[in-house]
Design an enzyme around this catalytic site. Structure first.
Site, PDB file in Angstrom:
ATOM      1  N   ARG A 107       4.207   1.490   1.128  1.00 47.15           N
ATOM      2  CA  ARG A 107       5.116   2.523   0.618  1.00 47.15           C
ATOM      3  C   ARG A 107       5.151   3.662   1.634  1.00 47.15           C
ATOM      4  O   ARG A 107       4.128   4.304   1.866  1.00 47.15           O
ATOM      5  CB  ARG A 107       4.595   3.013  -0.743  1.00 47.15           C
ATOM      6  N   LYS A 143      -0.209  11.284   4.089  1.00 43.57           N
ATOM      7  CA  LYS A 143      -1.153  11.863   3.123  1.00 43.57           C
ATOM      8  C   LYS A 143      -2.237  12.703   3.779  1.00 43.57           C
ATOM      9  O   LYS A 143      -2.524  12.581   4.964  1.00 43.57           O
ATOM     10  CB  LYS A 143      -1.752  10.760   2.258  1.00 43.57           C
TER      11      LYS A 143
HETATM   12  N1  HH2 Z   1       1.755   7.985  -3.602  1.00 40.52           N
HETATM   13  C1  HH2 Z   1       2.574   8.974  -3.995  1.00 40.52           C
HETATM   14  C2  HH2 Z   1       3.483   8.773  -5.032  1.00 40.52           C
HETATM   15  N2  HH2 Z   1       3.588   7.578  -5.634  1.00 40.52           N
HETATM   16  N3  HH2 Z   1       2.904   5.330  -5.855  1.00 40.52           N
HETATM   17  C3  HH2 Z   1       2.113   4.331  -5.483  1.00 40.52           C
HETATM   18  N4  HH2 Z   1       2.205   3.126  -6.081  1.00 40.52           N
HETATM   19  N5  HH2 Z   1       1.185   4.477  -4.493  1.00 40.52           N
HETATM   20  C4  HH2 Z   1       1.014   5.657  -3.831  1.00 40.52           C
HETATM   21  O1  HH2 Z   1       0.132   5.733  -2.945  1.00 40.52           O
HETATM   22  C5  HH2 Z   1       1.855   6.760  -4.205  1.00 40.52           C
HETATM   23  C6  HH2 Z   1       2.792   6.554  -5.247  1.00 40.52           C
HETATM   24  C7  HH2 Z   1       2.514  10.317  -3.331  1.00 40.52           C
HETATM   25  O2  HH2 Z   1       3.453  10.428  -2.284  1.00 40.52           O
HETATM   26  P1  HH2 Z   1       4.890  11.157  -2.403  1.00 40.52           P
HETATM   27  O3  HH2 Z   1       5.745  10.462  -3.392  1.00 40.52           O
HETATM   28  O4  HH2 Z   1       5.488  11.282  -1.071  1.00 40.52           O
HETATM   29  O5  HH2 Z   1       4.539  12.617  -2.858  1.00 40.52           O
HETATM   30  P2  HH2 Z   1       4.733  13.407  -4.229  1.00 40.52           P
HETATM   31  O6  HH2 Z   1       3.867  12.720  -5.232  1.00 40.52           O
HETATM   32  O7  HH2 Z   1       4.288  14.810  -3.902  1.00 40.52           O
HETATM   33  O8  HH2 Z   1       6.178  13.314  -4.614  1.00 40.52           O
END
Ligand code: HH2
Length: 279
Positions: A256, A222
């Site tokens: 995660r 992040k």
């Molecule tokens: N962060 C992201 C997405 N989902 N869910 C939970 N519970 N906690 C988190 O910190 C979280 C989440 C963001 O990361 P990522 O899925 O890699 O990115 P994007 O939202 O751009 O797909």
């Protein structure tokens, strides 16, 4: 902690690794790499081979400023991957990362086990769905929506306010029939938070653990890590591992991550240190 997710009973303090599979064209760190269902399935199987305890499938990017994906499109991205994994005999728990009840319902019907909602079960019908299915759920803290959340970072005390808002969201869910034993709480690193506020939350996880539910923390790749370590997204693995270590030492039960094998090493070392502490 004791939490049944699909076929698996999660017991104890963890850490348990949730491996991320983004079935999206535009996720902030891996957009477009796993949009094709076959690529997503291969990615999921690789993460399980690396030691993931559960998978998190998402069909909508929630990066700051991300546009909302129409419900039908999100279902079209996620459901075939759930179905394909189950058809291939994958029994591991599958989480669906969505803010929309229709997407969660379709994914649960296809064989997913857990609802991971970055909007804290706030969409109309989401809490009712989770209650009706008695589905385990991740209730994450955010203000606003991914499109506008970075305009909502005005906290007096970010730790106190996130604790209060998560507690209120949990109480609201429980009042509508969700069993508290089915809920995992998440501070929402980077969601409606500056880099400094995100670091403050990560440094004060025990204050959130005091709410009495297991914590999930998602620091992986992040931007707060970019701000702290001065590195672009593709170089944030070492910073991610530092954050995973801090999360486990702070009491996170679930982490995660995108990079399961290295995160697992960090999490296991951190757990050994956590368990060797003297009172
Ligand atoms: N962060 C992201 C997405 N989902 N869910 C939970 N519970 N906690 C988190 O910190 C979280 C989440 C963001 O990361 P990522 O899925 O890699 O990115 P994007 O939202 O751009 O797909």
């Amino acid at each position: 902690m004791r939490l049944q997710i699909g076929v698996r009973l999660f017991e104890g303090a963890g850490p348990f690794l949730m491996g991320v599979v983004n079935v999206t064209p535009d996720s902030f760190s891996d957009g477009g790499r796993y949009l094709d269902p076959a690529a997503a399935v291969a990615r999921a199987e690789r993460l399980l081979a690396e030691g993931a305890d559960l998978l998190d499938l998402g069909g909508e990017s929630t990066r700051p400023g991300a546009p909302e994906v129409p419900e039908a499109e999100e279902i079209r991205r996620v459901v075939p991957v759930v179905q394909a994994l189950r058809a291939r005999g994958v029994g591991a728990p599958i989480s669906v990362d969505t803010r929309k009840p229709a997407v969660a319902r379709a994914a649960l019907d296809a064989g997913a086990d857990l609802v991971n909602d970055v909007a804290g079960l706030s969409a109309p019908g989401m809490v009712e769905l989770v209650a009706e299915r008695d589905a385990p759920a991740v209730l994450m803290h955010m203000r606003g929506t991914p499109a506008d959340m970075q305009r909502h970072t005005g906290y007096r005390d970010v730790v106190e306010e996130v604790v209060a808002e998560l507690s209120a969201a949990l109480a609201r869910a429980v009042a509508r029939g969700v069993r508290p034993e089915r809920v995992i709480l998440d501070p929402g690193l980077g969601f409606a938070k500056t880099a400094g506020q995100t670091a403050e939350l990560l440094a004060n996880l025990p204050r959130l653990a005091a709410l009495g539910r297991p914590l999930l923390v998602g620091p992986s790749r992040k931007s707060f890590l970019g701000a702290l370590a001065g590195v672009p997204v593709e170089e944030r693995l070492p910073a991610t591992l530092a954050a995973v270590t801090a999360a486990v030492l702070g009491g996170a039960v679930f982490v995660r991550v995108h990079d399961v094998a290295p995160a697992r090493q960090a999490a296991l070392v951190a757990a050994a240190l956590r368990d060797a502490r003297r009172p």
